[in-house]
Design an enzyme around this catalytic site. Structure first.
Site, short mmCIF file in Angstrom:
data_model
loop_
_atom_site.label_atom_id
_atom_site.label_comp_id
_atom_site.label_asym_id
_atom_site.label_seq_id
_atom_site.Cartn_x
_atom_site.Cartn_y
_atom_site.Cartn_z
CG ASN A 15 -2.25 1.25 1.08
OD1 ASN A 15 -2.86 1.29 2.23
ND2 ASN A 15 -2.52 1.28 0.46
CG ASN A 77 -7.98 8.32 0.03
OD1 ASN A 77 -8.33 7.55 0.37
ND2 ASN A 77 -9.54 8.53 0.44
CB CYS A 86 -4.16 5.57 6.05
SG CYS A 86 -3.09 4.42 4.55
N GLY A 87 -4.00 2.57 7.88
CA GLY A 87 -3.10 1.92 9.12
C GLY A 87 -2.33 2.00 8.13
CG ASN A 88 -1.09 -0.72 5.29
OD1 ASN A 88 -0.56 -1.36 6.11
ND2 ASN A 88 -1.70 -0.97 4.01
CD GLU A 219 -6.66 1.63 0.46
OE1 GLU A 219 -7.40 2.78 0.90
OE2 GLU A 219 -5.73 1.36 0.68
NE ARG A 220 -13.77 7.02 1.97
CZ ARG A 220 -13.76 7.21 3.45
NH1 ARG A 220 -15.06 7.77 3.49
NH2 ARG A 220 -12.86 6.85 4.00
CB CYS A 228 -6.44 -1.28 2.90
SG CYS A 228 -7.89 -0.26 3.56
N GLY A 229 -4.72 -0.86 6.06
CA GLY A 229 -4.24 -1.82 6.85
C GLY A 229 -6.18 -1.95 7.85
CB THR A 230 -8.68 0.57 8.59
OG1 THR A 230 -8.31 1.85 7.08
CG2 THR A 230 -7.25 2.18 8.79
#
Length: 290
Positions: A15, A77, A86-88, A219-220, A228-230
């Protein structure tokens, strides 16, 4: 006047992000700037932009600054739209801060401001671990239509600071057959959109006390990404919910870009979800914004 800015390219399990240091909040990055920078043919290429700015330097970060966070992750984004979390990205963000000497992790958790509130990051065996905080399971199912899976499937809404819809698939053949070049259709459509995760449980689901699943994600504002981390956290939470009270609180999630870890410990009397994984900086340079 064109302006030349420094950047670093980084990624977390594939990511990838364009990191723009702007500690004093002096840059005005338009949606078009972000979209061009993230374009893989006409720009640097990335799933999003991480602008590194002191929380006290921008209006969106003032609350985080008051809570003790020096830095704010202005995540955008690839289409230029703002995202809550964003988790990553936050792991890559912290890796950048540490590598350039703007922050340290040796003395305990590092607080980072985001549009989803202040998040804390620590080192972990996989690289870095972020506490995403409490989560929320949304009431009712969302019907998901996606190319390659035939009939529409029900999806579970999970909010981990940003919105997700998680869909269970029966086997890896169906997961591999998904065509995520096409935007999945959601009914009813969430007001602010959502990331959509498609998951397949491993067989067996649990080994040595750790649950295991495989996932792909749309991903949106971006499209399909390698990770996607989250979304990984949301997928693990959804499968845990479906599996029932005996399900474990620790999960391993395989995405096209690698493997991430998820934990659900009790923190200050309530359940939190924590995401762990690597963060890599690839190269640095300069780019001129027209």
């Amino acid at each position: 006047m064109p302006q030349t800015v420094s950047f670093t390219k980084g990624h977390g399990t594939g990511n990838d992000f364009v990191i723009i240091p702007d500690p004093d909040g002096a840059l005005d990055l338009s949606d078009d700037h972000v979209a061009i920078l993230c374009d893989r043919r006409f720009g640097i290429g990335g799933d999003g932009i991480l602008r590194v700015v002191r929380a006290a330097s921008i209006a969106e970060g003032r609350e985080a600054a008051a809570a003790g966070a020096e830095w704010f992750m202005d995540y955008r984004n690839a289409d230029g739209s703002k995202a809550e979390m964003c988790g990553n990205g936050i792991r890559v963000f912290v890796r950048y801060l540490v590598d350039v000497g703007w922050a340290q992790l040796d003395d305990g958790p590092l607080a980072i401001g985001t549009r989803a509130g202040v998040k804390t990051v620590t080192r972990s065996d996989l690289g870095f671990e972020v506490d995403l905080g409490p989560w929320r399971v949304e009431p009712g199912d969302v019907l998901v239509r996606a190319r390659g899976i035939g009939a529409p499937r029900p999806g579970m809404g999970i909010d981990v600071g940003n919105p997700h819809i998680v869909v269970a698939l029966p086997d890896e053949a169906e997961l591999d057959g998904l065509d995520l070049t096409v935007l999945p259709q959601l009914h009813p459509a969430p007001v602010h959109g959502a990331n959509v995760e498609f998951v397949v449980p491993s067989d067996p689901l649990v080994h040595a006390g750790v649950g295991s699943i495989r996932m792909r994600v749309f991903e949106r504002g971006v499209g399909e990404t390698l990770s996607c981390g989250t979304g990984v956290a949301a997928a693990a939470l959804a499968v845990r919910e479906w599996a029932g009270p005996a399900a474990p609180d620790q999960w391993s999630v395989t995405v096209p870009g690698g493997v991430l870890g998820v934990r659900m410990p009790e923190v200050d009397g309530e359940r939190h979800v924590l995401l762990s994984g690597p963060a890599t900086l690839v190269y640095s340079g300069e780019v001129t914004l027209a």
